[in-house]
Scaffold this motif. Structure first.
Motif, PDB file in Angstrom:
ATOM      1  N   PRO A 122       0.832  -1.219   0.000  1.00  0.00           N
ATOM      2  CA  PRO A 122       0.000   0.000   0.000  1.00  0.00           C
ATOM      3  C   PRO A 122       0.860   1.259   0.000  1.00  0.00           C
ATOM      4  O   PRO A 122       1.719   1.439   0.861  1.00  0.00           O
ATOM      5  CB  PRO A 122      -0.812  -0.126   1.298  1.00  0.00           C
ATOM      6  CG  PRO A 122      -0.800  -1.585   1.620  1.00  0.00           C
ATOM      7  CD  PRO A 122       0.532  -2.097   1.140  1.00  0.00           C
ATOM      8  N   ILE A 123       0.630   2.123  -0.961  1.00  0.00           N
ATOM      9  CA  ILE A 123       1.477   3.303  -1.118  1.00  0.00           C
ATOM     10  C   ILE A 123       1.291   4.285   0.028  1.00  0.00           C
ATOM     11  O   ILE A 123       2.226   4.993   0.419  1.00  0.00           O
ATOM     12  CB  ILE A 123       1.203   3.969  -2.491  1.00  0.00           C
ATOM     13  CG1 ILE A 123       2.268   5.020  -2.812  1.00  0.00           C
ATOM     14  CG2 ILE A 123      -0.184   4.565  -2.531  1.00  0.00           C
ATOM     15  CD1 ILE A 123       3.633   4.461  -3.069  1.00  0.00           C
ATOM     16  N   ARG A 124       0.101   4.353   0.618  1.00  0.00           N
ATOM     17  CA  ARG A 124      -0.138   5.271   1.726  1.00  0.00           C
ATOM     18  C   ARG A 124       0.799   4.946   2.899  1.00  0.00           C
ATOM     19  O   ARG A 124       1.405   5.843   3.489  1.00  0.00           O
ATOM     20  CB  ARG A 124      -1.592   5.196   2.182  1.00  0.00           C
ATOM     21  CG  ARG A 124      -1.939   6.167   3.309  1.00  0.00           C
ATOM     22  CD  ARG A 124      -3.241   5.778   3.989  1.00  0.00           C
ATOM     23  NE  ARG A 124      -4.383   5.832   3.110  1.00  0.00           N
ATOM     24  CZ  ARG A 124      -5.176   6.894   2.974  1.00  0.00           C
ATOM     25  NH1 ARG A 124      -4.931   7.988   3.675  1.00  0.00           N
ATOM     26  NH2 ARG A 124      -6.198   6.849   2.154  1.00  0.00           N
ATOM     27  N   GLU A 125       0.918   3.658   3.228  1.00  0.00           N
ATOM     28  CA  GLU A 125       1.764   3.249   4.341  1.00  0.00           C
ATOM     29  C   GLU A 125       3.232   3.543   4.042  1.00  0.00           C
ATOM     30  O   GLU A 125       3.982   3.991   4.914  1.00  0.00           O
ATOM     31  CB  GLU A 125       1.567   1.768   4.632  1.00  0.00           C
ATOM     32  CG  GLU A 125       0.165   1.413   5.109  1.00  0.00           C
ATOM     33  CD  GLU A 125      -0.016  -0.081   5.297  1.00  0.00           C
ATOM     34  OE1 GLU A 125       1.009  -0.809   5.317  1.00  0.00           O
ATOM     35  OE2 GLU A 125      -1.169  -0.537   5.422  1.00  0.00           O
ATOM     36  N   THR A 126       3.625   3.281   2.811  1.00  0.00           N
ATOM     37  CA  THR A 126       5.020   3.528   2.434  1.00  0.00           C
ATOM     38  C   THR A 126       5.359   5.007   2.559  1.00  0.00           C
ATOM     39  O   THR A 126       6.395   5.378   3.120  1.00  0.00           O
ATOM     40  CB  THR A 126       5.265   3.048   0.994  1.00  0.00           C
ATOM     41  OG1 THR A 126       4.966   1.657   0.904  1.00  0.00           O
ATOM     42  CG2 THR A 126       6.706   3.278   0.583  1.00  0.00           C
TER      43      THR A 126
ATOM     44  N   GLY B  79       9.861   5.236 -11.062  1.00  0.00           N
ATOM     45  CA  GLY B  79      10.077   6.667 -10.901  1.00  0.00           C
ATOM     46  C   GLY B  79      10.334   6.992  -9.435  1.00  0.00           C
ATOM     47  O   GLY B  79       9.970   6.222  -8.537  1.00  0.00           O
ATOM     48  N   ILE B  80      10.961   8.124  -9.193  1.00  0.00           N
ATOM     49  CA  ILE B  80      11.173   8.598  -7.826  1.00  0.00           C
ATOM     50  C   ILE B  80      10.092   9.625  -7.516  1.00  0.00           C
ATOM     51  O   ILE B  80      10.012  10.676  -8.152  1.00  0.00           O
ATOM     52  CB  ILE B  80      12.559   9.236  -7.654  1.00  0.00           C
ATOM     53  CG1 ILE B  80      13.668   8.221  -7.951  1.00  0.00           C
ATOM     54  CG2 ILE B  80      12.727   9.774  -6.236  1.00  0.00           C
ATOM     55  CD1 ILE B  80      15.073   8.783  -7.790  1.00  0.00           C
ATOM     56  N   ALA B  81       9.269   9.297  -6.529  1.00  0.00           N
ATOM     57  CA  ALA B  81       8.210  10.197  -6.087  1.00  0.00           C
ATOM     58  C   ALA B  81       8.582  10.809  -4.742  1.00  0.00           C
ATOM     59  O   ALA B  81       9.359  10.235  -3.969  1.00  0.00           O
ATOM     60  CB  ALA B  81       6.892   9.443  -5.973  1.00  0.00           C
ATOM     61  N   VAL B  82       8.013  11.982  -4.468  1.00  0.00           N
ATOM     62  CA  VAL B  82       8.293  12.713  -3.235  1.00  0.00           C
ATOM     63  C   VAL B  82       7.031  12.670  -2.374  1.00  0.00           C
ATOM     64  O   VAL B  82       5.956  13.088  -2.816  1.00  0.00           O
ATOM     65  CB  VAL B  82       8.687  14.175  -3.532  1.00  0.00           C
ATOM     66  CG1 VAL B  82       8.990  14.922  -2.231  1.00  0.00           C
ATOM     67  CG2 VAL B  82       9.894  14.213  -4.479  1.00  0.00           C
TER      68      VAL B  82
ATOM     69  N   ALA C 249       4.045   7.240   4.373  1.00  0.00           N
ATOM     70  CA  ALA C 249       4.018   7.728   5.748  1.00  0.00           C
ATOM     71  C   ALA C 249       5.373   7.577   6.429  1.00  0.00           C
ATOM     72  O   ALA C 249       5.673   8.281   7.399  1.00  0.00           O
ATOM     73  CB  ALA C 249       2.945   6.986   6.544  1.00  0.00           C
ATOM     74  N   ASN C 250       6.211   6.680   5.889  1.00  0.00           N
ATOM     75  CA  ASN C 250       7.486   6.379   6.534  1.00  0.00           C
ATOM     76  C   ASN C 250       8.709   6.865   5.762  1.00  0.00           C
ATOM     77  O   ASN C 250       9.824   6.796   6.290  1.00  0.00           O
ATOM     78  CB  ASN C 250       7.609   4.868   6.751  1.00  0.00           C
ATOM     79  CG  ASN C 250       6.565   4.332   7.702  1.00  0.00           C
ATOM     80  OD1 ASN C 250       6.412   4.845   8.808  1.00  0.00           O
ATOM     81  ND2 ASN C 250       5.835   3.310   7.287  1.00  0.00           N
ATOM     82  N   TYR C 251       8.503   7.350   4.533  1.00  0.00           N
ATOM     83  CA  TYR C 251       9.646   7.714   3.697  1.00  0.00           C
ATOM     84  C   TYR C 251       9.423   9.054   3.003  1.00  0.00           C
ATOM     85  O   TYR C 251       8.303   9.410   2.657  1.00  0.00           O
ATOM     86  CB  TYR C 251       9.909   6.624   2.651  1.00  0.00           C
ATOM     87  CG  TYR C 251      10.434   5.349   3.265  1.00  0.00           C
ATOM     88  CD1 TYR C 251      11.789   5.194   3.513  1.00  0.00           C
ATOM     89  CD2 TYR C 251       9.566   4.327   3.633  1.00  0.00           C
ATOM     90  CE1 TYR C 251      12.282   4.038   4.100  1.00  0.00           C
ATOM     91  CE2 TYR C 251      10.046   3.172   4.227  1.00  0.00           C
ATOM     92  CZ  TYR C 251      11.412   3.033   4.459  1.00  0.00           C
ATOM     93  OH  TYR C 251      11.891   1.893   5.049  1.00  0.00           O
ATOM     94  N   ASP C 252      10.539   9.763   2.780  1.00  0.00           N
ATOM     95  CA  ASP C 252      10.492  11.035   2.062  1.00  0.00           C
ATOM     96  C   ASP C 252      10.452  10.819   0.552  1.00  0.00           C
ATOM     97  O   ASP C 252       9.776  11.548  -0.180  1.00  0.00           O
ATOM     98  CB  ASP C 252      11.724  11.876   2.414  1.00  0.00           C
ATOM     99  CG  ASP C 252      11.823  12.153   3.894  1.00  0.00           C
ATOM    100  OD1 ASP C 252      10.946  12.850   4.422  1.00  0.00           O
ATOM    101  OD2 ASP C 252      12.777  11.647   4.539  1.00  0.00           O
ATOM    102  N   LEU C 253      11.204   9.832   0.084  1.00  0.00           N
ATOM    103  CA  LEU C 253      11.270   9.497  -1.343  1.00  0.00           C
ATOM    104  C   LEU C 253      10.862   8.045  -1.513  1.00  0.00           C
ATOM    105  O   LEU C 253      11.278   7.179  -0.724  1.00  0.00           O
ATOM    106  CB  LEU C 253      12.681   9.696  -1.889  1.00  0.00           C
ATOM    107  CG  LEU C 253      13.293  11.094  -1.757  1.00  0.00           C
ATOM    108  CD1 LEU C 253      14.724  11.077  -2.261  1.00  0.00           C
ATOM    109  CD2 LEU C 253      12.468  12.114  -2.528  1.00  0.00           C
ATOM    110  N   VAL C 254      10.069   7.780  -2.519  1.00  0.00           N
ATOM    111  CA  VAL C 254       9.586   6.427  -2.767  1.00  0.00           C
ATOM    112  C   VAL C 254       9.794   6.089  -4.238  1.00  0.00           C
ATOM    113  O   VAL C 254       9.334   6.821  -5.119  1.00  0.00           O
ATOM    114  CB  VAL C 254       8.090   6.299  -2.406  1.00  0.00           C
ATOM    115  CG1 VAL C 254       7.592   4.895  -2.722  1.00  0.00           C
ATOM    116  CG2 VAL C 254       7.858   6.639  -0.935  1.00  0.00           C
ATOM    117  N   VAL C 255      10.488   4.997  -4.496  1.00  0.00           N
ATOM    118  CA  VAL C 255      10.609   4.485  -5.855  1.00  0.00           C
ATOM    119  C   VAL C 255       9.366   3.627  -6.114  1.00  0.00           C
ATOM    120  O   VAL C 255       9.106   2.661  -5.388  1.00  0.00           O
ATOM    121  CB  VAL C 255      11.895   3.666  -6.024  1.00  0.00           C
ATOM    122  CG1 VAL C 255      11.933   2.999  -7.397  1.00  0.00           C
ATOM    123  CG2 VAL C 255      13.123   4.567  -5.851  1.00  0.00           C
ATOM    124  N   LEU C 256       8.589   4.012  -7.130  1.00  0.00           N
ATOM    125  CA  LEU C 256       7.328   3.321  -7.408  1.00  0.00           C
ATOM    126  C   LEU C 256       7.158   3.116  -8.903  1.00  0.00           C
ATOM    127  O   LEU C 256       7.907   3.652  -9.715  1.00  0.00           O
ATOM    128  CB  LEU C 256       6.143   4.103  -6.820  1.00  0.00           C
ATOM    129  CG  LEU C 256       5.993   5.605  -7.114  1.00  0.00           C
ATOM    130  CD1 LEU C 256       5.616   5.892  -8.559  1.00  0.00           C
ATOM    131  CD2 LEU C 256       4.957   6.222  -6.194  1.00  0.00           C
TER     132      LEU C 256
END
Length: 372
Positions: free
Chosen positions: A38-42, A253-256, A44-51
């Motif tokens: 789940p992207i919401r949980e990810t 991609g790198i999302a913020v 909540a814990n990280y500044d940058l997310v590779v998705l």
């Protein structure tokens, strides 16, 4: 200031980011988590997310990403877009805004053990002929990949389809034809291949002679390295006759996340990762798979990996964008399970096509909700 980032646990997903230094400390998650967590949980814990792009609908409805036009100058984003291969950048555009920087480019292509296959098939008819003749052909069916293979064959049959907004579905005749092709190939796929994700399939091909060809698997340049004992050759995905290859875009991609407070140091670091010289030098030199078209065309980048990039460029340039509505991630997992069960039970193609359409319709319950 140090930022926390999350990427996926494979050299292609983490090595270049880890070695790039900068203000980011990177954690990793398994490929299966990357595809379905789940992207919401990810966020909540990280500044940058590779998705990957199918998570966008869920992420926007959760309100957990920052639009990049608020964080980067328009000229910088335009320049990145002009350099990016195929639809990689546009796959991260939704609700009129851009939500991730296209770090990594990939799509489904054909993986071949060149020492085992003399005449590489170019069409789905030729792939079927090879499989019927006992040519050690296997499909990628685990996780979401049975469904993604279905979408790719459907796209080869009907290249005008555009499913990205999650508001239309594959026409019944196209779906039925695609299922006829895949159903036969699934039944000819060696049993040991069925539970393997793309990395597992490429490991099998690289470490044994159990599989000679996988017609649709997400390309990993690492397995094309000619320093390996058994390198894998990668070619364009199969077509229907003389048509374009059918393939469903992957890559990352790198999302913020909304928890991130952008600094000049972080902005400069992210722009450096997207620079053409970084994409043609540092990224491929550190096990990455660049998104810049110049890297895919570069002879020095192609030389040590048997022309991996040049031989699959056509497929990537014409690859299709998956539906991205909120509800799609769960749907693609459920659809894959439905297909595996249908293939194993010899379910009639028409009935399986109808069941897929019904499942997709149920996944649309959140389509049209306002993105936050």
């Amino acid at each position: 200031m140090t930022f926390r980032g999350l990427t996926w646990d494979h050299p292609r997903g983490r090595l270049a980011l880890e070695r790039a230094g900068g203000p980011v400390t990177w954690d990793v998650q398994p490929l299966e988590g990357f595809e379905s967590a789940p992207i919401r949980e990810t966020c909540a814990n990280y500044d940058l997310v590779v998705l990957d792009h199918p998570h966008l609908g869920e992420a926007l409805n959760a309100g957990c990403l920052r639009p990049l036009d608020e964080l980067f100058a328009a000229a910088d984003l335009d320049a990145i877009g002009a350099r990016t291969i195929g639809p990689c950048l546009e796959s991260y555009e939704m609700a009129g805004r851009l939500w991730a920087l296209p770090l990594d480019a990939a799509t489904q292509v054909m993986a071949v053990r060149g020492d085992m296959v003399q005449d590489v098939p170019r069409t789905w008819d030729a792939v079927l002929d090879m499989a019927r003749a006992g040519g050690k052909v296997g499909l990628s069916l685990a996780g979401p990949h049975a469904f993604l293979s279905f979408l790719s064959v459907a796209q080869a049959l009907n290249p005008g389809m555009d499913l990205r907004n999650g508001d239309v579905w594959v026409p019944t005749d196209t779906a039925t034809q695609a299922l006829a092709i895949l159903g036969e190939l699934a039944r000819l796929t060696p049993e040991q291949v069925w539970p393997l994700n793309p990395i597992g399939i490429l490991d099998l091909m690289s470490n044994s002679d159990a599989l000679a060809l996988c017609p649709l698997v997400y390309g990993y340049v690492n397995y094309a390295d000619h320093a390996l004992d058994k390198p894998i050759d990668f070619h364009d995905a199969p077509s229907i006759g003389d048509g374009a290859p059918g393939s469903i875009l992957g890559g990352t991609g790198i999302a913020v996340s909304t928890r991130c407070e952008m600094t000049e140091d972080l902005r400069a670091h992210l722009l450096w990762l997207m620079r053409e010289d970084t994409q043609t030098g540092f990224i491929p030199q550190n096990a990455g798979q660049p998104s810049a078209r110049a890297a895919w065309q570069d002879a020095d980048v192609n030389a040590p990996v048997g022309g991996f990039y040049a031989q699959t460029t056509r497929t990537l340039e014409t690859a299709s964008i998956r539906p991205r509505h909120d509800g799609f991630i769960a749907f693609q997992s459920d659809a894959s399970a439905l297909l595996r069960e249908g293939f194993q039970s010899n379910c009639p193609d028409g009935r399986l096509a109808s069941d897929l359409a019904d499942l997709f319709s149920r996944s649309q319950k959140t389509v049209g909700r306002k993105a936050g």
